[in-house]
Scaffold this motif. Structure first.
Motif, PDB file in Angstrom:
ATOM      1  N   CYS A 151       1.804 175.746  -6.041  1.00 34.34           N
ATOM      2  CA  CYS A 151       2.194 174.339  -6.154  1.00 34.34           C
ATOM      3  C   CYS A 151       1.053 173.454  -5.632  1.00 34.34           C
ATOM      4  O   CYS A 151       0.500 173.711  -4.561  1.00 34.34           O
ATOM      5  N   THR A 152       0.685 172.451  -6.417  1.00 39.85           N
ATOM      6  CA  THR A 152      -0.375 171.526  -5.994  1.00 39.85           C
ATOM      7  C   THR A 152       0.172 170.098  -6.116  1.00 39.85           C
ATOM      8  O   THR A 152       0.691 169.724  -7.163  1.00 39.85           O
ATOM      9  N   ILE A 153       0.043 169.328  -5.029  1.00 44.95           N
ATOM     10  CA  ILE A 153       0.504 167.939  -5.065  1.00 44.95           C
ATOM     11  C   ILE A 153      -0.725 167.046  -4.821  1.00 44.95           C
ATOM     12  O   ILE A 153      -1.491 167.280  -3.873  1.00 44.95           O
ATOM     13  N   SER A 154      -0.935 166.085  -5.692  1.00 46.38           N
ATOM     14  CA  SER A 154      -2.105 165.218  -5.524  1.00 46.38           C
ATOM     15  C   SER A 154      -1.668 163.755  -5.645  1.00 46.38           C
ATOM     16  O   SER A 154      -0.606 163.452  -6.204  1.00 46.38           O
ATOM     17  N   ASP A 155      -2.507 162.852  -5.122  1.00 41.98           N
ATOM     18  CA  ASP A 155      -2.126 161.438  -5.169  1.00 41.98           C
ATOM     19  C   ASP A 155      -2.694 160.767  -6.417  1.00 41.98           C
ATOM     20  O   ASP A 155      -3.278 161.438  -7.278  1.00 41.98           O
ATOM     21  N   SER A 160      -6.110 161.579  -7.618  1.00 41.35           N
ATOM     22  CA  SER A 160      -6.313 163.024  -7.828  1.00 41.35           C
ATOM     23  C   SER A 160      -6.837 163.719  -6.573  1.00 41.35           C
ATOM     24  O   SER A 160      -7.509 164.753  -6.656  1.00 41.35           O
ATOM     25  N   ARG A 161      -6.565 163.132  -5.442  1.00 38.73           N
ATOM     26  CA  ARG A 161      -6.935 163.795  -4.195  1.00 38.73           C
ATOM     27  C   ARG A 161      -5.809 164.768  -3.837  1.00 38.73           C
ATOM     28  O   ARG A 161      -4.621 164.374  -3.879  1.00 38.73           O
ATOM     29  N   ILE A 162      -6.186 166.003  -3.546  1.00 35.58           N
ATOM     30  CA  ILE A 162      -5.130 167.004  -3.316  1.00 35.58           C
ATOM     31  C   ILE A 162      -4.499 166.805  -1.943  1.00 35.58           C
ATOM     32  O   ILE A 162      -5.188 166.800  -0.927  1.00 35.58           O
ATOM     33  N   LEU A 163      -3.192 166.580  -1.949  1.00 32.87           N
ATOM     34  CA  LEU A 163      -2.471 166.393  -0.690  1.00 32.87           C
ATOM     35  C   LEU A 163      -1.938 167.717  -0.157  1.00 32.87           C
ATOM     36  O   LEU A 163      -1.833 167.936   1.034  1.00 32.87           O
ATOM     37  N   LEU A 194       4.675 166.992 -13.156  1.00 34.50           N
ATOM     38  CA  LEU A 194       5.528 165.800 -13.163  1.00 34.50           C
ATOM     39  C   LEU A 194       5.229 164.906 -11.969  1.00 34.50           C
ATOM     40  O   LEU A 194       4.564 165.340 -11.025  1.00 34.50           O
ATOM     41  N   ASN A 195       5.732 163.672 -12.051  1.00 37.74           N
ATOM     42  CA  ASN A 195       5.568 162.721 -10.953  1.00 37.74           C
ATOM     43  C   ASN A 195       6.839 162.698 -10.125  1.00 37.74           C
ATOM     44  O   ASN A 195       7.931 162.829 -10.675  1.00 37.74           O
ATOM     45  N   LYS A 235       1.558 163.347  -7.843  1.00 36.30           N
ATOM     46  CA  LYS A 235       1.797 164.214  -9.001  1.00 36.30           C
ATOM     47  C   LYS A 235       1.932 165.640  -8.502  1.00 36.30           C
ATOM     48  O   LYS A 235       1.211 166.035  -7.578  1.00 36.30           O
ATOM     49  N   VAL A 236       2.812 166.368  -9.148  1.00 36.66           N
ATOM     50  CA  VAL A 236       2.937 167.771  -8.743  1.00 36.66           C
ATOM     51  C   VAL A 236       2.670 168.667  -9.949  1.00 36.66           C
ATOM     52  O   VAL A 236       3.080 168.360 -11.072  1.00 36.66           O
TER      53      VAL A 236
END
Ligand code: ADP
Length: 563
Positions: A242-246, A249-252, A266-267, A276-277
Motif C-alpha cells: 500500500c502506498t499513500i501519497s499527497d 506525489s510525495r509519498i506519505l 483511489l482518493n 491518493k492511495v
C-alpha cells in the motif's frame, strides 16, 4: 423380464447398481456443478477482493479521523472554556498550552487567535512553540498572519474530522522544499472558538502537528488498527503493498513496493481528499491470488468428496455384511434342519429294523448299533455346538481351566472318532510326543474345538483320505496341527471361514452340509484360552489348521530356566 434379471443379480451387485445410480451419479453432477461455480467464483474473487480493499480503506479513513478527533478533543476542546477576553486569559492559556504540549509530544505548536469585539485593536494571537508569545493583531508576524489565512482556507473547505463538525483538518506539503527543511509538511487541526456569553465565533484555536506525524503515526497506526480490528484473519493482508501519497506525489506512507503494478488507485474522502492511495500485491498478483483461492476451495471440496465416498463405501460394506449375515442365517436354518433330520431318520430306521427282529446276523446287529450310537453322538455334538454358540452370543459361556496334558485330550477325541475314521477308510497319522508340557485349558471346550476341526477334516476330504495330527512345543506355546488332504479353502475365503454362519461358496464349491458354526466356535474357544488359530490351505491339496496355546506359566518358567 426386468424382475427376472433383478432376481438373478447378487446382493452385492444390486447394492453397487443402487449406489451408482442413487448416489455416485448425483454426486458426480454435484461435483461438476461445484467445479463450475468455483471457476466462476475465481473471476468474481478479483472484484470481491477489490471491494474488500475499498472497505478496508474506508475503515483506515475512519481510524485516521478518530485519531485526529481524539487529539483535537484532548488538546483544543478545553480552550473553548477559557474566557479569552478576560484579563487573566494570557496567563491561563500559557499554563494550559504548556500542559497540553507536555502531554502530547506529537504537537509542535499550539495557538489561539481571539478578538473580544471583532476590532483589530482587541485581537490577539497566543502561540506556544518553545515559549509562550502573546501578540496584538497590529504586530502579527507573517507566520501568524499565515495561520489566520490557513484557518480561513480550512473553514471554506469544510474539512471537518468529526461528525459534530467541531474540528478542522488541513495538510499542506511543499513540493519544492528539500527534505529536512522545517516547513516541508504542515499538518494543522483547528477549533473555531465561540464567545461564551454571546455564542458567536470570536476566534479559533489550533495545533500544528510534528512533521513526521502523518507518515509515522497517523497513517501506519490507523492501518494497523484496521488490520487488527477488521482483517485479522485475512491471510492476504500481509501480502498487500500500500502506498499513500499527497497531492504533490510525495509519498506519505508505503509498506513495500508492489511486485506488479497497483491494481487499485483511489482518493480518500474529505478531509483527506488530497491523498491518493495505490494498492498492489507484494509477492504475487491478483490472478495468482484468485487461482490460489480456487485451488484451496477445490481442495476442500475434493477432501469432502473423498470423505463422502469413504463414508458411502463403508456404508455399502456394512450393508453388504449385514445382508450376507442375514443370508447366512437363513442358510443356517435350512442346513441345520437338514443336519438334524439325517441322523434322526437313520436312528429311527435302524432302531425300527432292530425292533422288528428282522436282522438275524449278530455282525449286522452290531453294525446297526454302532450306526445308531454314531448318529446319536453326531446329533449330540451338533446340538452342543448350537447351544454353545447361543451361550457365547449371550455372553454366558464360562470356562473352567486346569493344567492338563493335551495329548490325553486329543486321544479322547480320536477314540470317539475311531469307528467313523476306520469305517470311512481314513488313514490317520498322529505325531504326539509322550511328555508334552501341560497347558491351562478347559478340557470339554478344548475337546469340542479339536473335535470340530477333526469333523471338518473328515467332512471336507475328497478322494485322498489322509489326516495328520501333530502336537509340539514351539517356544512358549504348544502347537496343535490338524491337517487333511481334502478340497482345501480358496485364499480369499480363508479369513472368513472363522466368521459365524460362514460357509465357503454356500454349497456352490461343495455340497457337504453344515451349520457354519464349527470354526467360529473353535476360534472363540481358542481365544478364550489366550491362544490363536490359523489356517494354511490350497484348493485341491488340503488344509492345515494350527492352534497355538500358551504353556501353563510354571512349566513355561521351568522351561525358560532350563534354556
Ligand atoms: P460347517 O458346519 O459348514 O463345516 P464350519 O464353521 O466348521 O462350518 O466351517 C466353515 C466353512 O469352512 C465350511 O463350510 C467349509 O467350507 C470350510 N472348511 C472348514 N474346514 C475345512 C477343511 N478342513 N477343508 C476345507 N474346507 C473347510
Amino acid at each position: 423380464m426386468f424382475r427376472d434379471a433383478n432376481s438373478k443379480l447378487s446382493l452385492r451387485k444390486k447394492l453397487l447398481i443402487l449406489a451408482s445410480v442413487g448416489v455416485f451419479l448425483p454426486l458426480l453432477i454435484l461435483t461438476y456443478m461445484q467445479y463450475r461455480s468455483l471457476a466462476e467464483l475465481q473471476n468474481t474473487t478479483k472484484g470481491a477482493f477489490k471491494d474488500n480493499l475499498r472497505q478496508g480503506l474506508t475503515n483506515v479513513e475512519r481510524q485516521m479521523k478518530q485519531r485526529l478527533e481524539e487529539i483535537a478533543a484532548q488538546t483544543l476542546n478545553p480552550i473553548g472554556s477559557i474566557h479569552l477576553s478576560s484579563p487573566g486569559a494570557a496567563e491561563e492559556l500559557e499554563k494550559y498550552f504548556a500542559d497540553a504540549k507536555r502531554s502530547h509530544p506529537e504537537v509542535k505548536e499550539i495557538f489561539a487567535f481571539a478578538s473580544s469585539d471583532g476590532k483589530e485593536t482587541n485581537s490577539y494571537a497566543y502561540l506556544y512553540s518553545d515559549k509562550f508569545v502573546k501578540t496584538a493583531q497590529a504586530a502579527f508576524t507573517p507566520a501568524q498572519s499565515r495561520i489566520l489565512s490557513l484557518f480561513d482556507n480550512a473553514r471554506v473547505a469544510q474539512s471537518f474530522v468529526d461528525d459534530k463538525r467541531k474540528y478542522l483538518f488541513l495538510d499542506l506539503s511543499c513540493p519544492t522544499c528539500p527534505a529536512g527543511t522545517p516547513m516541508r509538511q504542515e499538518t494543522y487541526l483547528f477549533y473555531p472558538l465561540k464567545e461564551l456569553t454571546r455564542a458567536e465565533q470570536n476566534g479559533f484555536a489550533g495545533i500544528l502537528l510534528n512533521e513526521g506525524f502523518v507518515s509515522d503515526d497517523l497513517i501506519p497506526g490507523s492501518i494497523e488498527k484496521t488490520i487488527n480490528k477488521y482483517h485479522a484473519n485475512t491471510a492476504a493482508a500481509s501480502d498487500i503493498a500500500c502506498t499513500i501519497s499527497d497531492e504533490n506525489s510525495r509519498i506519505l506512507f508505503s509498506n513495500v513496493a508492489a511486485q506488479n503494478e497497483s491494481f487499485l488507485q483511489l482518493n480518500f474522502d474529505p478531509p483527506f481528499s488530497n491523498w491518493k492511495v495505490a494498492i498492489g500485491l507484494k509477492n504475487t498478483n491478483l490472478d495468482d491470488l484468485a487461482r490460489d483461492s480456487f485451488m484451496r476451495s477445490a481442495g476442500v471440496t475434493l477432501l469432502v468428496l473423498v470423505f463422502l465416498l469413504c463414508g458411502i463405501a463403508l456404508t455399502i460394506r456394512a450393508t453388504d455384511r449385514e445382508a450376507r449375515l442375514a443370508q447366512a442365517k437363513s442358510n443356517f436354518v435350512s442346513n441345520v434342519s437338514h443336519e438334524l433330520k439325517t441322523p434322526l431318520s437313520l436312528l429311527s430306521l435302524f432302531s425300527e429294523i432292530l425292533e422288528l427282529g428282522r436282522v438275524t446276523s449278530e455282525e449286522k446287529k452290531t453294525e446297526y448299533y454302532r450306526i445308531i450310537r454314531h448318529e446319536s453322538l453326531r446329533l449330540n455334538k451338533m446340538i452342543d455346538n448350537i447351544l454353545d454358540f447361543s451361550k457365547i452370543e449371550a455372553g454366558r459361556k464360562t470356562y473352567v481351566f486346569a493344567a492338563v496334558d493335551m495329548a490325553e485330550v486329543i486321544e479322547d477325541v480320536l477314540s470317539s472318532y475311531r469307528y467313523q475314521i476306520i469305517n470311512s477308510g481314513f488313514d490317520i497319522q498322529t505325531n504326539i510326543p509322550v511328555s508334552l508340557p501341560p497347558v491351562l485349558i478347559d478340557c470339554d471346550a478344548m475337546a469340542q474345538a479339536i473335535s470340530n476341526l477333526l469333523d471338518n477334516a473328515i467332512k471336507y476330504s475328497g478322494k485322498v483320505k489322509r489326516l495328520t495330527i501333530t502336537a509340539e512345543t514351539l517356544g512358549s506355546d504348544l502347537s496343535i496341527e490338524i491337517a487333511d488332504q481334502g478340497i482345501g479353502i480358496p485364499r480369499a475365503e480363508q479369513s472368513k471361514v472363522f466368521e459365524k454362519f460362514y460357509r465357503v461358496g454356500n454349497g456352490l464349491v461343495h455340497d457337504v452340509k453344515g451349520s457354519g458354526l464349527g470354526l467360529s466356535l473353535v476360534k472363540h474357544i481358542i481365544e478364550a484360552h489366550h491362544g490363536t488359530i490359523s489356517v494354511e490351505s490350497e484348493v485341491g491339496k488340503g488344509s492345515r489348521f494350527r492352534i497355538l496355546l500358551p504353556l501353563a506359566p510354571l512349566v513355561h518358567t521351568a522351561a525358560g530356566d532350563q534354556a
